[in-house]
Design an enzyme around this catalytic site. Structure first.
Site, PDB file in Angstrom:
ATOM      1  N   MET A  22       0.851  -1.198   0.000  1.00  0.00           N
ATOM      2  CA  MET A  22       0.000   0.000   0.000  1.00  0.00           C
ATOM      3  C   MET A  22       0.886   1.247   0.000  1.00  0.00           C
ATOM      4  SD  MET A  22      -3.418  -0.889   2.141  1.00  0.00           S
ATOM      5  CE  MET A  22      -2.747  -0.639   3.744  1.00  0.00           C
ATOM      6  N   HIS A  29       9.597  -3.554   3.116  1.00  0.00           N
ATOM      7  CA  HIS A  29       9.173  -3.750   1.720  1.00  0.00           C
ATOM      8  C   HIS A  29      10.398  -3.999   0.827  1.00  0.00           C
ATOM      9  CE1 HIS A  29       5.821  -1.083   3.261  1.00  0.00           C
ATOM     10  NE2 HIS A  29       5.136  -2.106   2.773  1.00  0.00           N
ATOM     11  N   SER A 189       4.613   0.824   8.091  1.00  0.00           N
ATOM     12  CA  SER A 189       4.300   2.148   7.535  1.00  0.00           C
ATOM     13  C   SER A 189       3.648   3.021   8.603  1.00  0.00           C
ATOM     14  CB  SER A 189       3.337   1.992   6.354  1.00  0.00           C
ATOM     15  OG  SER A 189       3.928   1.148   5.392  1.00  0.00           O
ATOM     16  N   ARG A 190       3.006   2.383   9.587  1.00  0.00           N
ATOM     17  CA  ARG A 190       2.295   3.155  10.617  1.00  0.00           C
ATOM     18  C   ARG A 190       3.234   3.674  11.706  1.00  0.00           C
ATOM     19  NH1 ARG A 190      -2.031  -0.714   9.093  1.00  0.00           N
ATOM     20  NH2 ARG A 190      -3.810   0.534   8.457  1.00  0.00           N
TER      21      ARG A 190
HETATM   22  O1  PAF Z   1      -0.035  -5.703   3.648  1.00  0.00           O
HETATM   23  C1  PAF Z   1      -0.448  -4.787   2.896  1.00  0.00           C
HETATM   24  O2  PAF Z   1       0.226  -3.790   2.631  1.00  0.00           O
HETATM   25  C2  PAF Z   1      -1.833  -4.894   2.310  1.00  0.00           C
HETATM   26  O3  PAF Z   1      -2.722  -5.488   3.210  1.00  0.00           O
HETATM   27  C3  PAF Z   1      -1.878  -5.595   0.950  1.00  0.00           C
HETATM   28  C4  PAF Z   1      -1.471  -7.043   1.074  1.00  0.00           C
HETATM   29  C5  PAF Z   1      -0.965  -4.880  -0.029  1.00  0.00           C
HETATM   30  C6  PAF Z   1      -3.308  -5.546   0.397  1.00  0.00           C
HETATM   31  O4  PAF Z   1      -3.760  -4.254   0.249  1.00  0.00           O
END
Ligand code: PAF
Length: 278
Positions: A22, A29, A189-190
């Site tokens: 997201m 990531h 991210s939070r």
């Molecule tokens: O983990 C995430 O960032 C989200 O839940 C995902 C898997 C991209 C689905 O929107």
């Protein structure tokens, strides 16, 4: 790195590795993207803040949107392409229809039985499965990478793909370990919502998980985790030790267990988990 906004442009990226996100990318990531690149396939990173997986009082509106920085991180981690679809590209029948469909999404059992994220965010996994299945259908990956930090989500997606093996024939879901800050806080991210005092309280999560690793019974571990979370002023939503496969009660002869925690610091919600010996 290719920048893609419509499914018509996905062409040559199909059959490769996908890292669904997201956005608000961080080192966690980047580790997924690197794992994808190490698989030898071109890596497609998807960036889409999915409205249907947020509850009505959750942080959809304020979820960090940092596209420019995300593109730099994706590229330096080795992504071949980034797919940033519009809401219309993902939900062509409109968001209200999509929300209604998410609520009826046929979920695998692990999305409804553990009483963990499913109990606290009852509409969440409907939205996650809906968007991930849509992304899989559009991107047609052969391999997809997800972090263990969202441990129940990882199991939900794995079961969803196993259950519909005719739809995603040879798709493999690859779990990747949680990436932590040097002091142990799981990257999320939070985390950028945390002020200095909250950032320091949040360290209680990793301390609680570590304490569970040294306990001889699940009950002892759960009590200790709660005590440590309380001492750090964290509001515990759950602090449990479960079977890593079912997320239900530990099997007596199970070889490993998973400690899982969800806490709130004011309006900020953080989750984390760790493998522990039995
Ligand atoms: O983990 C995430 O960032 C989200 O839940 C995902 C898997 C991209 C689905 O929107």
């Amino acid at each position: 790195m290719k920048f893609i906004e419509t499914s018509a442009e996905l062409g040559s990226t199909r059959g490769g590795a996908v890292v669904p996100t997201m956005g608000a990318l961080h080192e966690g990531h980047a580790s997924l993207i690197r794992a994808g690149a190490a698989s030898g396939r071109p890596v497609l990173v998807t960036i889409f803040v999915n409205p249907t997986q947020f509850g009505p009082n959750e942080d959809y509106a304020r979820y960090p949107r940092t596209l420019e920085a995300d593109l730099k991180i994706a590229e330096s981690a080795g992504a071949a392409a980034v797919f940033v679809p519009s809401i219309e590209a993902i939900y062509p029948n409109g968001i209200e229809t999509a929300a209604a469909q998410a609520a009826r999404f046929p979920l695998p059992p692990i999305a409804t039985t553990p009483r963990l994220e499913d109990a606290i965010r009852p509409t969440h996994f409907g939205g996650v499965c809906q968007v991930v299945s849509r992304l899989f259908d559009l991107c047609e990956p052969s391999i997809a990478f997800f972090g263990e930090k969202d441990f129940q989500q990882l199991q939900v997606i794995t079961q969803m793909v196993e259950q519909d093996s005719a739809r995603w024939k040879s798709l493999k879901i690859i779990p990747c370990p949680t990436v932590r800050e040097p002091d142990g806080l799981a990257m999320s991210s939070r985390n950028r919502y945390l002020d200095a005092a909250q950032r320091s309280s949040a360290l209680g999560i990793w301390q609680a998980l570590q304490s569970a690793m040294n306990c001889s019974t699940a009950a002892e571990g759960e009590t200790l985790m709660r005590q440590i979370l309380d001492q750090h002023g964290l509001e515990t939503q759950y602090a449990v030790i479960r079977s890593p496969k079912t997320l239900g009660k530990l099997e007596p002869d199970g070889k490993s267990a998973r400690a899982l925690i969800a806490v709130k610091l004011g309006s900020i919600r953080l989750i984390d988990n760790a493998e522990i010996g039995v």
